[in-house]
Design a protein around this motif. Structure first.
Motif, mmCIF file in Angstrom:
data_model
loop_
_atom_site.group_PDB
_atom_site.id
_atom_site.type_symbol
_atom_site.label_atom_id
_atom_site.label_comp_id
_atom_site.label_asym_id
_atom_site.label_seq_id
_atom_site.Cartn_x
_atom_site.Cartn_y
_atom_site.Cartn_z
ATOM 1 N N THR A 56 105.667 45.670 1.827
ATOM 2 C CA THR A 56 105.393 46.015 0.439
ATOM 3 C C THR A 56 105.715 47.477 0.161
ATOM 4 O OG1 THR A 56 103.670 44.360 0.326
ATOM 5 C CG2 THR A 56 103.589 46.095 -1.332
ATOM 6 N N GLU A 71 104.631 42.501 -7.000
ATOM 7 C CA GLU A 71 104.951 41.993 -5.671
ATOM 8 C C GLU A 71 104.825 40.474 -5.625
ATOM 9 O OE1 GLU A 71 103.509 42.250 -1.024
ATOM 10 O OE2 GLU A 71 102.324 43.227 -2.565
ATOM 11 N N ARG A 75 107.941 38.090 -4.765
ATOM 12 C CA ARG A 75 107.854 37.298 -3.540
ATOM 13 C C ARG A 75 107.738 35.797 -3.820
ATOM 14 N NH1 ARG A 75 107.469 40.296 1.062
ATOM 15 N NH2 ARG A 75 106.770 42.441 0.850
#
Length: 109
Positions: A56, A71, A75
């Motif tokens: 990250t 994120e 993802r």
């Protein structure tokens, strides 16, 4: 799913169709830059720095190390692409993951 013997129950089927209806009713569209033939090029390939294994801190260097919406969003597209499917769909997911990562990195979201 039916080919593997799974038949969803009616409440689940209704909910999935409701979600499809809501998504299809959205007036906004997110169009990839370029044209459809750009998916045929190498532009859809993930750079080595973008994968599910990328830390990250490398994807979002200016953000706290906690899980954040940017994120999770990026993802989730990479994870869905890992399930496979039609080549053009996997390419589209990779292209949008790259596009959104660039968007998130260019502004403070």
């Amino acid at each position: 799913a039916e080919s593997k013997g799974y038949f969803p129950c009616m409440p689940l089927l209704k909910r999935v169709l409701q979600i499809v209806f809501e998504v299809a009713s959205c007036p906004r569209q997110d169009i990839l830059p370029g044209n459809e033939s750009s998916l045929e090029s190498d532009d859809h390939k993930l750079p080595p720095s973008l994968s599910l294994k990328t830390p990250t801190a490398q994807l979002f260097p200016d953000q706290q190390p906690s899980t954040n919406t940017c994120e999770v969003f990026t993802r989730s597209m990479l994870l869905r692409a890992q399930y496979g499917g039609m080549k053009c769909d996997v390419q589209m997911l990779h292209s949008f993951a790259i596009t959104w990562l660039k968007r998130f990195q260019s502004v403070n979201v």
